[in-house]
Design an enzyme around this catalytic site. Sequence first.
Site, PDB file in Angstrom:
ATOM      1  CD  GLU A   1     -35.964  -2.857   1.864  1.00 53.43           C
ATOM      2  OE1 GLU A   1     -34.880  -3.706   2.071  1.00 53.43           O
ATOM      3  OE2 GLU A   1     -37.101  -3.767   1.372  1.00 53.43           O
TER       4      GLU A   1
ATOM      5  CD  GLU B   1     -30.596  -6.299  -0.957  1.00 56.02           C
ATOM      6  OE1 GLU B   1     -30.752  -7.351  -0.186  1.00 56.02           O
ATOM      7  OE2 GLU B   1     -31.463  -5.944  -1.547  1.00 56.02           O
TER       8      GLU B   1
ATOM      9  CD  GLN C   1     -31.905  -2.464   4.458  1.00 49.96           C
ATOM     10  OE1 GLN C   1     -32.301  -1.454   4.777  1.00 49.96           O
ATOM     11  NE2 GLN C   1     -32.607  -3.406   3.831  1.00 49.96           N
TER      12      GLN C   1
ATOM     13  CG  ASN D   1     -34.623  -5.957  -4.476  1.00 53.41           C
ATOM     14  OD1 ASN D   1     -33.580  -5.911  -4.373  1.00 53.41           O
ATOM     15  ND2 ASN D   1     -35.523  -6.896  -3.728  1.00 53.41           N
ATOM     16  CD  GLU D   2     -33.290 -10.393  -2.648  1.00 52.69           C
ATOM     17  OE1 GLU D   2     -34.053 -10.756  -2.319  1.00 52.69           O
ATOM     18  OE2 GLU D   2     -31.911 -10.262  -2.290  1.00 52.69           O
TER      19      GLU D   2
ATOM     20  CE1 TYR E   1     -28.170  -8.743   3.570  1.00 57.24           C
ATOM     21  CE2 TYR E   1     -29.420  -9.929   2.139  1.00 57.24           C
ATOM     22  CZ  TYR E   1     -28.958  -8.731   2.548  1.00 57.24           C
ATOM     23  OH  TYR E   1     -29.820  -7.505   2.124  1.00 57.24           O
TER      24      TYR E   1
ATOM     25  CG  ASN F   1     -37.494  -8.392  -0.374  1.00 58.60           C
ATOM     26  OD1 ASN F   1     -37.049  -8.699  -1.487  1.00 58.60           O
ATOM     27  ND2 ASN F   1     -37.483  -8.894   0.743  1.00 58.60           N
TER      28      ASN F   1
HETATM   29  O1  AHR Z   1     -31.863  -6.369   3.009  1.00 57.59           O
HETATM   30  C1  AHR Z   1     -33.019  -6.815   3.407  1.00 57.59           C
HETATM   31  C2  AHR Z   1     -33.601  -7.628   2.078  1.00 57.59           C
HETATM   32  O2  AHR Z   1     -32.878  -8.563   1.509  1.00 57.59           O
HETATM   33  C3  AHR Z   1     -34.129  -6.831   0.944  1.00 57.59           C
HETATM   34  O3  AHR Z   1     -34.998  -6.242   0.825  1.00 57.59           O
HETATM   35  C4  AHR Z   1     -34.011  -7.947  -0.050  1.00 57.59           C
HETATM   36  O4  AHR Z   1     -33.498  -7.352  -1.188  1.00 57.59           O
HETATM   37  C5  AHR Z   1     -33.115  -8.991   0.318  1.00 57.59           C
HETATM   38  O5  AHR Z   1     -34.073 -10.238   0.426  1.00 57.59           O
END
Ligand code: AHR
Length: 502
Positions: free
Chosen positions: A29, A294, A351, A174-175, A246, A74
């Site tokens: 990113e 992700e 990432q 995204n999200e 995550y 993001n």
């Molecule tokens: O990977 C970091 C961030 O985590 C990304 O930009 C977003 O999509 C997620 O919240």
Amino acid sequence: MMTQKAKMILEKDFKISEIDNRIYGSFIEHLGRAVYGGIYEPGHPQADENGFRQDVIEMVKELQVPIVRYPGGNFVSGYNWEDGVGPVENRPRRLELAWRTTETNEIGTNEFMKWAKLVNAEVNMAVNLGTRGIDAARNLVEYCNHPGGSYYSDLRISHGYKEPHKIKTWCLGNEMDGPWQIGHKTATEYGRIAQEAAKVMKWVDPTIELVACGSSYRNMPTFAEWEATVLDHTYDHVDYISLHQYYGNRDNDIKNYLALSLEMDDFIRSVISIADYIKAKKRGKKNINLSFDEWNVWYHSNEADKKIEPWSIAPPQLEDHYNFEDALLVGCMLITMLKHADRLKIACLAQLVNVIAPIMTEDNGEAWKQTIFYPYMHTSVYGRGVSLNPIISSPKYDSKDFTDVPYLESTAVYNEENEQLTIFAVNRHLEEGLHLECDIRNFEGYRVVEHIVLENDDLKQTNSVKGTPVAPHSNGNATSEGGQVTAVLPKLSWNVIRLAKN
Ligand code: AHR
């Protein structure tokens, strides 16, 4: 030393599915030092003529990353792709609102495609459905994929890229369920725009595959309803629904932490059910598959990130320094994803460089490998082929949030072409080795060629540019005889038992 006992049966015909190699994907990113100071650092002694760090390229190649999601995250929800193409000196500097930094746009679509080629990876390109929409999305597909003879394809050619990039996999934003997202939407608002963007993107290039945004994580209040509504709108036009998740060991509870992959498993099962519900509702023929685009551990850097000076250029953001226990959980997550290879076709470790990443770089210095580099590399390199469905019996434990957590987390991949069988296994036991007996019945003539182990006495041990105390060795004790593989998996360890025919 006390040992627990676990058993496993592997049969050639107990197949989950052929693995789509894209499940070993990753993500870059425009965030922190991922691009600037990560993959790109002109003036660095290791930089090539494009400014790309060759030491980073070499490490990415070691990981054999098949696909890289780009440019966010993001970031993409405020990104004008046009800012990043054409002569670099004409590109605008922008306030980057997602991460409160300044984006110089020195690297854009074409440069990134060039880098991806150097690491032998495809690109999973995200379009902006936050501040932009259908028009910018279809123009970007035309710019990237149309051979020539139209405004945007000719623009690409005029920028020095005669051949189309032929990008196959695309993310529809995204999200979009998250209030933190630029252009956050309700499920209906997003479902509608994703449907229309998808429709015209495929009109420009019918060969592309599209990923609709699922929830940002399983505990989002809108989870499940969001997926159902979005797929209700987009079912006919998209191919995948995304998952993001995550984890972190915030309570310093290792038993519970290592069990979080069970939650990931539940999350995957739930999304499959929702996708199948919509298929049933529509009397549809196609399955919507999953893109876990992700996933990782992310929590170590949360406090440091609060101190970052706004509007700086490529500051060190989200620089988690992973420890040994994180590598164990990452191993469990990889095994979990392999167990769903029939429906999970894409996944991106988030990432790849510097930002919650397996690869770190020092400014003007060396690149080094985090602890999580190893389970990711092992599965990517040895986990190609057919995901097998092992029958496992293992002793279990209970933790704060989970019951019946197996000490043995394991699966296997069969590569028929290369005549290789690889067992991936984590022993979650804190104090005891796990005596594994694995019946490989109809894998006649298969012998252990290597037993790789990642272990460490200190769960909190990290790696750094000074050294990699958390690194695998090949001194595991796995042996094979008479259709039986026997091994002791050390307490708290990641294991790769590699077998080959004769
Ligand atoms: O990977 C970091 C961030 O985590 C990304 O930009 C977003 O999509 C997620 O919240």
